[in-house]
Design a protein around this motif. Structure first.
Motif, PDB file in Angstrom:
ATOM      1  N   UNK A  91       0.825  -1.215   0.000  1.00 40.25           N
ATOM      2  CA  UNK A  91       0.000   0.000   0.000  1.00 40.25           C
ATOM      3  C   UNK A  91       0.855   1.260   0.000  1.00 40.25           C
ATOM      4  N   UNK A  92       1.833   1.330   0.893  1.00 37.82           N
ATOM      5  CA  UNK A  92       2.648   2.546   0.992  1.00 37.82           C
ATOM      6  C   UNK A  92       3.562   2.699  -0.223  1.00 37.82           C
ATOM      7  N   UNK A  93       4.125   1.598  -0.667  1.00 34.38           N
ATOM      8  CA  UNK A  93       5.045   1.670  -1.805  1.00 34.38           C
ATOM      9  C   UNK A  93       4.346   2.194  -3.062  1.00 34.38           C
ATOM     10  N   UNK A  94       3.172   1.634  -3.364  1.00 33.94           N
ATOM     11  CA  UNK A  94       2.494   2.039  -4.594  1.00 33.94           C
ATOM     12  C   UNK A  94       1.968   3.471  -4.498  1.00 33.94           C
ATOM     13  N   UNK A  95       1.576   3.895  -3.302  1.00 35.23           N
ATOM     14  CA  UNK A  95       1.106   5.264  -3.143  1.00 35.23           C
ATOM     15  C   UNK A  95       2.233   6.282  -3.231  1.00 35.23           C
ATOM     16  N   UNK A  96       3.404   5.929  -2.719  1.00 31.37           N
ATOM     17  CA  UNK A  96       4.569   6.802  -2.886  1.00 31.37           C
ATOM     18  C   UNK A  96       4.912   6.944  -4.373  1.00 31.37           C
ATOM     19  N   UNK A  97       4.881   5.827  -5.090  1.00 31.16           N
ATOM     20  CA  UNK A  97       5.156   5.890  -6.535  1.00 31.16           C
ATOM     21  C   UNK A  97       4.110   6.729  -7.260  1.00 31.16           C
ATOM     22  N   UNK A  98       2.845   6.621  -6.847  1.00 34.99           N
ATOM     23  CA  UNK A  98       1.792   7.431  -7.472  1.00 34.99           C
ATOM     24  C   UNK A  98       2.037   8.912  -7.234  1.00 34.99           C
ATOM     25  N   UNK A  99       2.459   9.262  -6.017  1.00 39.47           N
ATOM     26  CA  UNK A  99       2.748  10.668  -5.724  1.00 39.47           C
ATOM     27  C   UNK A  99       3.934  11.176  -6.536  1.00 39.47           C
ATOM     28  N   UNK A 100       4.888  10.316  -6.789  1.00 39.14           N
ATOM     29  CA  UNK A 100       6.083  10.730  -7.527  1.00 39.14           C
ATOM     30  C   UNK A 100       5.858  10.769  -9.040  1.00 39.14           C
ATOM     31  N   UNK A 101       5.164   9.748  -9.568  1.00 39.47           N
ATOM     32  CA  UNK A 101       5.113   9.578 -11.018  1.00 39.47           C
ATOM     33  C   UNK A 101       3.805  10.017 -11.666  1.00 39.47           C
ATOM     34  N   UNK A 102       2.728  10.130 -10.887  1.00 42.72           N
ATOM     35  CA  UNK A 102       1.425  10.425 -11.487  1.00 42.72           C
ATOM     36  C   UNK A 102       0.872  11.791 -11.109  1.00 42.72           C
ATOM     37  N   UNK A 103       0.885  12.129  -9.802  1.00 44.25           N
ATOM     38  CA  UNK A 103       0.200  13.356  -9.396  1.00 44.25           C
ATOM     39  C   UNK A 103       1.153  14.433  -8.877  1.00 44.25           C
ATOM     40  N   UNK A 104       2.450  14.249  -9.069  1.00 47.27           N
ATOM     41  CA  UNK A 104       3.411  15.305  -8.739  1.00 47.27           C
ATOM     42  C   UNK A 104       3.351  16.389  -9.819  1.00 47.27           C
TER      43      UNK A 104
END
Length: 514
Positions: free
Chosen positions: A262-275
């Protein structure tokens, strides 16, 4: 005339035309007391007298009216369709005559009653009493409201302003059980520059209106349904779990397998999708400020009942909607999860008092309410758990959200969105302010360009991919429980999930779209 199969309706159309032939498309629908036929195109070249066959899935009963419609073909000569009369012979050998004697020179739907003279006081048929209000009372009218995107600040992509509408879509459930759009308003407030589009409008007007709806759907789906209601909520549940419950607590053992990655994929989403440089920020109409507006509005309208599938189905009024497999399969999954959770927690909690007196569980739910739902009491999210059934329901919702719900809104995205017009991430032109102005070129110029399309498709492909070490719901590689009762309950859980899997697989073999 030959009647082919049960429910087949045949009819003679006698016409007088102003030209020997026409390139327009003609359609007919038969409406009876027990249903209606599909809108059927009349094939072939127009002649003075023609015979056609209209197929129905079942008998529509006594015929009361017909609908006639003419659609022009772009760039080809336009003609008036003058219809003398229509004769319909049913499979039961009943004959109905519809005197028309009317020129159809527009693209509206024209309705004609059966020819027998009748006073309104003597008309006891359902057709005679039929209105848009009756369909509403019968539960056949539905509304999709995309008000969440109303007035949001839209993106600029490749130095071009982008457009996102907040449409209202009226849908009608047909006698065949299909849910079809019958009216689209692209902005929330009625105005002269905000026409209501209908299927009877020009082909390109209706197509573009539906395209704006699909784009609004894409943005709400990704931000509200997918990101907020599964990914971010899963993070809330997981973080509160790790902050408030020790590893020996039965609730920790029950929930921790569902927090994997959960945390890993959400960190990636914050970095790669919604940053600021993320693909969603750069290549969607709501990217940037609009994205935050939609998320804030989504958060303020998020309710506990909408997260609990049985309550959500009731609140949305879709309990009896045919062919709604998300509901049918989802409710079965919910029940299977609920029985499993109830069995496990009932083993550890002997009565409601033990739940209420458990400080660790109470800290867990209070943390979720305060930091996950921002202490919003109108959300209906419990601040305190007083009974075992309350705890079971909430834990069922958590597991369902982190597993089945996420799979439902994520796994099939590329299958559907790989054809870009199904889910345009953005649109490059504003909607039409009046009818009969849209051309094929208008639609092509409105759709996102190739670069934007490729980025959106790449994201959907990534989101839909199954991880190489995927673990299915109910499978527990790490053994957190060692007591006999929870271990036996896990086996029952796995058996019920396996049975449902086989049931769905068997049903999907006969589905055009599994």
């Amino acid at each position: 005339m030959n009647n082919e199969g049960s429910g087949v309706q045949s009819q003679n159309l006698y016409r007088r035309l102003f030209f020997d032939r026409t390139w327009s498309k003609f359609y007919i629908k038969l409406v009876g007391e027990n249903g209606e036929s599909k809108r059927t195109r009349l094939p072939g070249t127009v002649t003075k007298e023609s015979t056609y066959t209209v197929r129905c899935s079942k008998s529509i009963g006594k015929l009361g009216l017909i609908e006639l419609e003419k659609m022009k073909t772009l760039l080809l000569p336009e003609v008036c369709w003058f219809v003398d009369k229509v004769k319909v012979t049913s499979p039961e050998k009943d004959t109905y005559t519809f005197p028309i004697y009317h020129c159809i020179n527009d693209e509206e739907i024209h309705r004609f009653r059966e020819g027998a003279a009748l006073l309104v006081a003597h008309d006891h048929s359902l057709i005679g009493k039929y209105t848009r209000e009756m369909e509403l009372q019968n539960g056949n009218i539905f509304l999709c409201d995309y008000k969440i995107s109303d007035g949001v600040q839209t993106n600029i992509i490749h130095h071009k302003n982008q457009y996102l509408m907040a449409p209202l879509v009226l849908l009608h459930q047909t006698p065949e059980g299909q849910l079809k759009p019958v009216a689209i308003q692209l902005k929330q407030r009625p105005d002269r520059d905000n026409p209501i589009f209908f299927p009877t409008d020009s082909e390109y007007d209706w197509l573009l209106a539906k395209t704006f709806v699909r784009s609004a759907y894409f943005n709400e789906h990704e931000l509200n349904i997918h990101l907020l209601r599964t990914h971010l909520l899963a993070e809330v549940f997981a973080l509160s779990l790790f902050r408030n419950l020790p590893m020996v607590h039965p609730l920790y053992k029950l929930l921790t397998p569902h927090t994997r990655y959960t945390f890993e994929i959400n960190v990636l989403a914050r970095q790669l999708l919604i940053s600021e440089t993320g693909d969603f920020t750069l290549y969607t109409s709501s990217g940037g400020e609009g994205m935050m507006t939609i998320l804030l509005r989504s958060m303020s309208s998020l309710t506990y009942r909408s997260l609990c599938l049985p309550d959500d189905i009731i609140d949305r009024g879709v309990e009896s909607l045919p062919h709604y497999y998300y509901r049918d399969d989802g409710l079965k999954l919910w029940d299977i999860i609920h029985r499993f959770v109830d069995g496990v927690l009932s083993f550890y909690y002997r009565d409601d008092g033990e739940v209420e007196r458990d400080p660790e569980v109470q800290n867990w739910i209070q943390d979720i309410f305060e930091h996950g739902f921002l202490s919003n009491e109108s959300s209906g999210v419990p601040q305190h758990l007083s009974t075992l059934p309350e705890l079971v329901k909430f834990v069922t919702m958590v597991i369902f959200t982190c597993s089945a719900q996420h799979a439902a809104v994520s796994d099939g995205q590329f299958d559907y969105g790989a054809w870009m017009p199904n889910t345009p991430s953005t649109l490059q032109l504003p909607p039409p302010t009046k009818k009969d102005t849209v051309t094929e070129e208008t639609i092509l110029n409105t759709l996102p360009n190739i670069s934007t399309t490729v980025h959106a498709m790449a994201v959907l492909n990534l989101l839909s991919k199954q991880s190489s070490d995927f673990v299915a719901l109910g499978q527990y590689p790490n053994e957190y429980f060692n007591e006999e009762t929870p271990l036996s309950l896990i086996k029952v859980f796995q058996k019920e999930l396996g049975d449902l899997h086989e049931e769905i697989t068997k049903r999907n073999k006969d589905q055009a779209l599994p």
